[in-house]
Design an enzyme around this catalytic site. Structure first.
Site, short mmCIF file in Angstrom:
data_model
loop_
_atom_site.label_atom_id
_atom_site.label_comp_id
_atom_site.label_asym_id
_atom_site.label_seq_id
_atom_site.Cartn_x
_atom_site.Cartn_y
_atom_site.Cartn_z
N ILE A 1 0.82 -1.21 0.00
CA ILE A 1 0.00 0.00 0.00
C ILE A 1 0.86 1.26 0.00
CG2 ILE A 1 -2.00 -1.09 1.06
CD1 ILE A 1 -1.11 -0.10 3.75
N LYS B 1 5.26 2.70 -0.86
CA LYS B 1 6.64 2.34 -1.16
C LYS B 1 7.49 3.59 -1.23
CE LYS B 1 8.99 -1.05 -4.04
NZ LYS B 1 8.81 -2.00 -5.16
N ASP C 1 5.56 17.68 12.89
CA ASP C 1 5.24 17.50 11.47
C ASP C 1 3.74 17.30 11.28
OD1 ASP C 1 5.73 17.38 8.77
OD2 ASP C 1 6.23 15.25 8.76
#
Length: 797
Positions: free
Chosen positions: A62, A64, A178
């Site tokens: 799902i 990469k 973040d």
């Protein structure tokens, strides 16, 4: 999206047949005699060729990235679905490894219903596996892309969960650093799950941090000024940007480049949309305060009028973490039946080793995925037909009052919180398999053995140099205390990592700066230059220390012998589809004209830009200065102080990176399909035999319709014929993966308009209609909007 180089293969063969020790470490053993045990005792039979890691059967890729991949997997013993982050440690330098393990250790101490839960850590000599909670609803970013701004009632439900989770981190002395829409996930019940703690760090009252990290549109002004900060206040600013984004569908601060964005952030001016309520406007003014000292704390903001509107009896309060229940006899009895002993169960849980025993116990506290309405191997990982628990952490007797009423209004299901503390309701009729004698991973994870959809992302790893953390120590192993420094120097990452800075998920860090390298980004309190700042994006050394894990929307560039770039399409994520297609400059297809997807689409409901460099997360370390030039269409000017709609920026690539791609890509010979430049599975190659086999198949039923672009009472087979007809008319390549599912590709990679998406005919039982589901796989949001709108408008359904 910006183009990227092919990603290094994560070596998963290391994990074949490893033994899980009590301390969470893994020992690689010989393969002899192991696979039989696993086949006898696992849910999957030996005939099932799906690869395994430990007790997990891998279903599909799902995500990469450069040094990692994320796979959807099913826990063999319990049937629960998980996400497995697979990190190739050999590609990371010691600093990156240090930050990676810091991220893991922080995740271990976080237990909140709106934070992605870590279940298990498996480590081999070369690979690290993080087994985590799977949030099937995708990113808030993608939700906003599909739907535009939220109504304030819905935004409030989401934002209460976000504030609760971030405040919980702050009370644990953890700062995220973040926070952005891309790092907010949604579970099956549309509840928030905060992810990606790669930039997180411990903060101490009285000491300062000085790492510039985060996505520039969400970054606090003091970060642009190069000032040191305490920690929580930068998260508070980011939360203000998130709130504005949820309510307006646009960013409060944006610009054509980083310099312009910086100026607007430091000016602190933003537009208030006419539809925003006064209470929401007043709340924003508490978040987006230039002076960090005067910025509100989350404890204060929890009492705000807008936050608690409609929740007067359930005022948002700091989350009280209930004591972890490690003595649920029902779960323990099930585990004993699986073959675990009482002693090893108690030892693992008492020490929270995050090994296979801990994971099994935690996963037993979650709703079984076998009760889901649709099969997990469904092509859409964003399908909301799945019904999963929101968390294993909430306690009906111990949770804070605000969690009782914080279900999103967009969810038609009640929140499910199967507790690890109070004990879940586990059906006694479920027959759980016994575990094998050792935890094995008898998998041959070849790239052609596990077809995966390549998706662009940042690398997974550390995040630059961070101050030593008393809580985290200097350990490089997440399962142990401090261990000796690695003797072997890690492999030097190849130069193809340099192109990673061209996608929105790449993260660069201005690490804790000494006087000698402060000038790299900030010089005398001023930004040095745009090109100098973005040089970090082109630095291989910078990217080897990145760690963002929603690894999606990947595109690769290939350079032909003549020097002209060619677009390499990623392999299809289905059985046996390992071919690729190349669009050469001679085969470019015209860019589709822009249309709105439906007549109801308003200017608010526009796409976020994904590929812009300014949308990436910063964590850039001081590097040698380089200049970066940008190509692509010029961005249209925007008004000063205005909130820029998220579709008005354009993807910008770094042309000087093309030369870095040649070494890796020129070695690769094109396949037959690449030479033909078209997918084998297009309508021109669909055989009549395949149609006969699938004639009795029925469309998948969806409970939710928010991903539908059009509906019809037409027969599903006739709808598929119409879809293929329109795709052919628009020169789209496509492959028919399933009877009612097409994987589509359109665009010219040289013009950065390549888009990949899925089109699926689904049944809508509540409406007694069939619908066409569009799901973007990769490519810029603008390019996807163009082609999806054109196709939707041309469909005669």
């Amino acid at each position: 999206m910006s183009t990227r180089t092919p990603l290094p293969t994560v070596n998963e063969r290391d994990t074949e047949n490893h033994i899980s020790h009590g301390d969470g470490r893994q020992e690689v053993t010989s393969r002899t005699g192991r696979s039989g045990a696993r086949c006898r005792n696992s849910i999957a039979s030996c005939a099932d060729e799906q690869p395994h890691i430990g007790n997990y059967r891998l279903l599909k890729t799902i995500g990469k990235g450069n040094f990692a991949k994320v796979k959807l997997a099913r826990h063999i013993l319990t049937g629960r679905e998980v996400a497995i982050k697979i990190i190739d440690k050999t590609q990371l330098n010691p600093t990156s490894l240090q930050k990676l393990f810091r991220e893991v250790r922080i995740m271990k101490i976080l237990n909140h219903p709106n934070i992605v839960k870590l279940f298990e850590v498996i480590e081999t000599e070369k690979t690290l596996y993080l087994i985590m909670e799977y949030a099937s609803g995708g990113e808030v970013f993608d939700y906003l892309v599909a739907h535009g701004r939220m109504k304030e009632k819905e935004a409030r439900a989401k934002f209460r969960q976000i504030v609760s989770a971030v405040q919980y981190c702050h009370q644990k002395r953890i700062v995220h650093r973040d926070l952005k829409a891309e790092n907010l996930l949604l579970d099956a019940d549309m509840n928030i799950k905060i992810t990606d703690f790669g930039f997180s760090n411990e903060f101490t009252v009285g000491s300062k941090l000085d790492t510039f990290c985060g996505s520039p549109p969400y970054a606090a002004p003091e970060l642009f000024q190069g000032k040191k900060y305490d920690g929580p206040e930068v998260d508070v600013w980011s939360l203000g940007v998130i709130l504005y984004t949820l309510v307006s569908g646009s960013l409060p601060f944006d610009g054509q480049n980083l310099k312009e964005l910086r100026e607007r952030v430091l000016r602190g001016k933003y537009r208030i949309p006419f539809y925003m309520s006064t209470d929401c406007e007043n709340l924003l003014k508490r978040f987006l305060v230039l002076n960090p000292v005067k910025r509100g704390t989350l404890e204060q903001i929890m009492k705000d009028r807008w936050i608690n509107a409609g929740h007067e009896e359930e005022e948002l309060k700091p989350f009280v973490e209930p004591e972890l229940d490690i003595s649920d006899q029902k779960r323990i009895d099930i585990m004993v039946g699986m073959g675990y002993s009482q002693e090893e169960i108690q030892e693992s849980l008492s020490k929270m080793k995050y090994d296979e025993i801990t994971a099994t116990y935690l996963l037993l506290g979650r709703k079984s995925a076998e009760l889901d309405a649709s099969d997990s191997s469904s092509s859409s990982n964003l399908s909301l037909a799945k019904v999963r628990p929101s968390s294993d952490l909430s306690n009906s007797t111990g949770q804070s009052p605000h969690h009782k009423g914080q279900r999103s209004v967009s969810s038609s299901q009640k929140q499910r919180r199967y507790s690890d503390h109070a004990g879940p309701a586990i059906p006694s009729v479920v027959a759980y398999p016994k575990r094998s004698q050792t935890s094995t991973a008898d998998s041959d994870l070849k790239e052609d053995g596990v077809p995966s959809r390549k998706s662009g992302s940042s690398a997974v790893g550390g995040k630059g140099i961070a101050p030593a953390s008393p809580m985290l120590g200097n350990a490089s192993n997440p399962n142990k205390a401090d261990i000796p420094e690695r003797k072997k120097s890690p492999a030097v990452p190849s130069s193809n990592a340099a192109s990673g800075g061209m996608t929105r998920r790449n993260t660069y860090v201005c690490s804790e700066r000494c006087a000698a390298d402060r000038h790299s980004v900030i010089q005398n309190g001023k930004e040095s230059s745009l090109t100098e700042v973005f040089a970090y994006a082109a630095s291989p050394a910078s990217l080897c220390a990145t760690s963002t894990c929603r690894l999606r929307h990947q595109r690769s560039m290939s350079v032909s012998a003549s020097g002209h770039p060619k677009m390499v399409l990623p392999p299809i994520d289905s059985e046996g589809d390992t071919f690729k297609a190349i669009t050469t400059p001679d085969q470019r297809t015209p860019v589709a004209s822009t249309h709105s997807i439906s007549s109801a689409t308003t200017p608010d409901r526009i796409r976020f830009p994904r590929g812009t460099a300014s949308r990436s997360t910063f964590h850039g370390q001081p590097r040698e200065r380089r200049t970066a030039t940008y190509n692509g269409p010029p961005a249209s000017p925007s008004l000063s102080h205005e909130a820029t709609p998220l579709s008005q920026t354009r993807s910008r690539g770094s042309t000087n990176l093309f030369s870095k791609l040649t070494s890796k890509l020129t070695r690769r010979l094109p396949t037959e399909y690449e030479r033909n430049g078209r997918y084998e599975g297009s309508s021109r190659n669909v055989s009549s035999e395949q149609k006969d086999e699938n004639r009795e198949a029925k469309p998948r039923s969806l409970r939710f319709t928010w991903s539908m672009k059009t509906t019809s009472s037409m027969d599903p087979s006739d709808m598929m014929r119409e879809i293929r007809k329109v795709l052919d008319a628009n020169t789209c390549d496509y492959e028919q993966r399933e009877r009612f599912l097409l994987f589509c590709v359109h665009g010219d990679g040289h013009a950065e308009s390549l888009v990949q998406w899925e089109m699926e005919v689904c049944k809508l039982p509540r409406l007694s209609l069939n619908g066409v589901r569009f799901k973007r796989i990769s490519g810029t949001s603008i390019a996807f909007k163009n082609i999806a709108s054109k196709i939707a408008n041309e469909l005669k359904l």
